[in-house]
Design a protein around this motif. Structure first.
Motif, mmCIF file in Angstrom:
data_model
loop_
_atom_site.group_PDB
_atom_site.id
_atom_site.type_symbol
_atom_site.label_atom_id
_atom_site.label_comp_id
_atom_site.label_asym_id
_atom_site.label_seq_id
_atom_site.Cartn_x
_atom_site.Cartn_y
_atom_site.Cartn_z
ATOM 1 N N LYS A 148 21.105 110.207 38.751
ATOM 2 C CA LYS A 148 20.313 109.056 39.192
ATOM 3 C C LYS A 148 20.001 108.157 38.001
ATOM 4 O O LYS A 148 19.702 108.631 36.912
ATOM 5 N N ARG A 149 20.057 106.863 38.231
ATOM 6 C CA ARG A 149 19.808 105.907 37.162
ATOM 7 C C ARG A 149 18.355 105.959 36.671
ATOM 8 O O ARG A 149 17.429 106.071 37.486
ATOM 9 N N ILE A 150 18.179 105.861 35.371
ATOM 10 C CA ILE A 150 16.830 105.795 34.812
ATOM 11 C C ILE A 150 16.225 104.422 35.104
ATOM 12 O O ILE A 150 15.061 104.304 35.483
ATOM 13 N N TYR A 151 17.044 103.393 34.962
ATOM 14 C CA TYR A 151 16.591 102.021 35.207
ATOM 15 C C TYR A 151 17.454 101.440 36.325
ATOM 16 O O TYR A 151 18.623 101.109 36.108
ATOM 17 N N ARG A 152 16.889 101.291 37.501
ATOM 18 C CA ARG A 152 17.686 100.852 38.658
ATOM 19 C C ARG A 152 18.317 99.485 38.428
ATOM 20 O O ARG A 152 19.447 99.231 38.837
ATOM 21 N N MET A 153 17.590 98.592 37.774
ATOM 22 C CA MET A 153 18.105 97.250 37.514
ATOM 23 C C MET A 153 18.473 97.066 36.048
ATOM 24 O O MET A 153 18.418 95.968 35.514
ATOM 25 N N GLY A 154 18.845 98.131 35.385
ATOM 26 C CA GLY A 154 19.167 98.054 33.962
ATOM 27 C C GLY A 154 20.294 97.088 33.648
ATOM 28 O O GLY A 154 20.340 96.497 32.557
ATOM 29 N N LEU A 234 26.477 96.325 40.193
ATOM 30 C CA LEU A 234 25.344 95.973 41.040
ATOM 31 C C LEU A 234 25.754 95.865 42.505
ATOM 32 O O LEU A 234 24.972 96.173 43.404
ATOM 33 N N LYS A 235 26.970 95.422 42.727
ATOM 34 C CA LYS A 235 27.473 95.315 44.101
ATOM 35 C C LYS A 235 27.432 96.667 44.794
ATOM 36 O O LYS A 235 27.115 96.774 45.986
ATOM 37 N N SER A 236 27.731 97.711 44.032
ATOM 38 C CA SER A 236 27.745 99.051 44.613
ATOM 39 C C SER A 236 26.326 99.558 44.880
ATOM 40 O O SER A 236 26.124 100.467 45.678
ATOM 41 N N ALA A 241 22.257 93.296 49.938
ATOM 42 C CA ALA A 241 21.075 92.442 49.813
ATOM 43 C C ALA A 241 21.497 90.992 49.585
ATOM 44 O O ALA A 241 22.629 90.702 49.191
ATOM 45 N N LYS A 242 20.596 90.068 49.804
ATOM 46 C CA LYS A 242 20.876 88.642 49.595
ATOM 47 C C LYS A 242 20.943 88.312 48.113
ATOM 48 O O LYS A 242 21.801 87.545 47.677
ATOM 49 N N TYR A 243 20.008 88.911 47.365
ATOM 50 C CA TYR A 243 19.902 88.593 45.949
ATOM 51 C C TYR A 243 20.726 89.550 45.094
ATOM 52 O O TYR A 243 20.844 90.736 45.405
ATOM 53 N N VAL A 244 21.277 89.025 44.012
ATOM 54 C CA VAL A 244 22.051 89.859 43.083
ATOM 55 C C VAL A 244 21.160 90.942 42.498
ATOM 56 O O VAL A 244 21.541 92.112 42.431
ATOM 57 N N PHE A 245 19.972 90.554 42.078
ATOM 58 C CA PHE A 245 19.011 91.501 41.526
ATOM 59 C C PHE A 245 17.905 91.684 42.552
ATOM 60 O O PHE A 245 17.016 90.836 42.699
ATOM 61 N N ALA A 246 18.012 92.780 43.314
ATOM 62 C CA ALA A 246 17.089 93.018 44.423
ATOM 63 C C ALA A 246 16.447 94.389 44.320
ATOM 64 O O ALA A 246 16.963 95.291 43.646
ATOM 65 N N THR A 247 15.318 94.556 44.995
ATOM 66 C CA THR A 247 14.659 95.858 45.054
ATOM 67 C C THR A 247 15.450 96.764 45.992
ATOM 68 O O THR A 247 16.394 96.319 46.657
ATOM 69 N N SER A 248 15.048 98.011 46.076
ATOM 70 C CA SER A 248 15.738 98.958 46.960
ATOM 71 C C SER A 248 15.616 98.538 48.424
ATOM 72 O O SER A 248 16.394 98.970 49.273
#
Length: 332
Positions: A148-154, A234-236, A241-248
């Motif tokens: 699991k990623r440490i930083y989801r939006m790293g 990020l696509k994976s 989601a609509k935004y490139v950088f989105a929450t879960s």
């Protein structure tokens, strides 16, 4: 001398202060042509750099000396050239409006001299070295033992240092703005943190502006291989989601959360805690180090004019020029 109709029934001519007039100009006039974030900044400039110096003077008694003293006092208080210029521009624009309305016979600010732009010192701009960038990028995509990623939006850290985008521009990006075929991103929106004027509380909210910070901010930028790899990753994660950088949950990510994550990454890399904007400076510094001209860098950054880029990165440009001259010595 004609006085504003709005004040006539309530105040005598002499009792209309600079504070009265400039606040009414701001809230009744400038509110119509300023973005919310620009309005907030101008309001803060007036509150902290204009009114404490000339706010209590009658608008009709204001002299060139009063405005010049305001400028000189700001300089003596070690305010930056940019801050002083913004304060001067606020009162100058307001007085121009007053003359246009014939509330005043002339603009006393026209004869005021603001200090010449003081060159930035090297210490003003924080940049990461290439080794530090590699360390930061490696940390940003680390995973726990379970995968699991440490930083989801790293990945946003890698994206920013390879595109030079402002954090608000990146967070406003939608997948529709990304053209994988041509490897380009369309920058046309910006996420900003502004006062919530619909609330009686002193609260702030994030809003999406349909235009960028400057007139040149709306632009198309090329995406290098690192940026493309980041977007594919990020696509994976949140491609639905609509935004490139989105929450879960597919919602917008707020800048403060990215800043908090970034500072954690820096801490784990053993680096000094600085803001996300340092990645933008690093992008510019790396381009200059590769010999890219200032006009191209300015266009990529979306600055309103080349002069801003030059003044901001003057020390980097001078280093580049010195290196170019040294090359001549080796050729001869």
């Amino acid at each position: 001398m004609q006085i504003c109709v709005e004040y006539a029934s309530q105040k005598s001519e002499k009792s209309v202060t600079v504070s009265d007039y400039i606040n009414k100009w701001l809230n009744d006039v400038k509110v119509n042509d300023l973005k919310p974030s620009s309005f907030d900044r101008k309001e803060q400039t007036i509150k902290y750099q204009v009114l404490p110096y000339i706010g209590n003077i009658s608008i009709y008694d204001l002299t060139s000396d009063d405005v010049q003293n305001m400028v000189n006092d700001l300089k003596a208080s070690s305010y930056s050239y940019s801050t002083i210029k913004k304060a001067y521009e606020c009162i100058n624009s307001c007085l121009k409006y007053a003359v246009k309305r014939r509330d005043l016979a002339f603009n006393v600010a026209e004869s005021v001299i603001i200090p010449k732009n003081l060159k930035r010192e090297k210490s003003d701009i924080e940049c990461f070295s290439d080794n530090e960038v590699r360390s930061i990028e490696a940390e940003a995509v680390k995973c726990y033992k379970n995968g699991k990623r440490i930083y989801r939006m790293g990945e946003i850290v890698i994206f920013l240092v390879n595109t030079g985008l402002r954090i608000g521009e990146a967070l406003a990006l939608e997948w529709a703005d990304i053209d994988f075929k041509t490897r380009k991103a369309h920058i046309r929106k910006n996420m900003v943190y502004v006062k919530d004027r619909s609330s009686s509380e002193k609260s702030y909210q994030y809003v999406k502006q349909r235009s960028t910070k400057t007139k040149n901010g709306s632009r198309i930028i090329p995406l290098n291989a690192a940026a493309i790899r980041t977007l594919m990753s990020l696509k994976s994660i949140n491609g639905s989601a609509k935004y490139v950088f989105a929450t879960s949950k597919g919602k917008r990510v707020f800048p403060r959360n990215i800043d908090r994550m970034f500072r954690s990454i820096l801490k784990n890399c053993g680096l000094k805690s600085v803001g996300v904007h340092t990645l933008r400076h690093t992008f510019a510094s790396r381009l200059f180090a590769k010999g890219v001209d200032v006009k191209t860098v300015s266009e990529l950054l979306g600055h309103s004019e080349v002069g801003i880029t030059y003044d901001t990165y003057i020390h980097l440009i001078q280093e580049q020029q010195a290196a170019a001259v040294d090359i001549l010595e080796n050729v001869l």
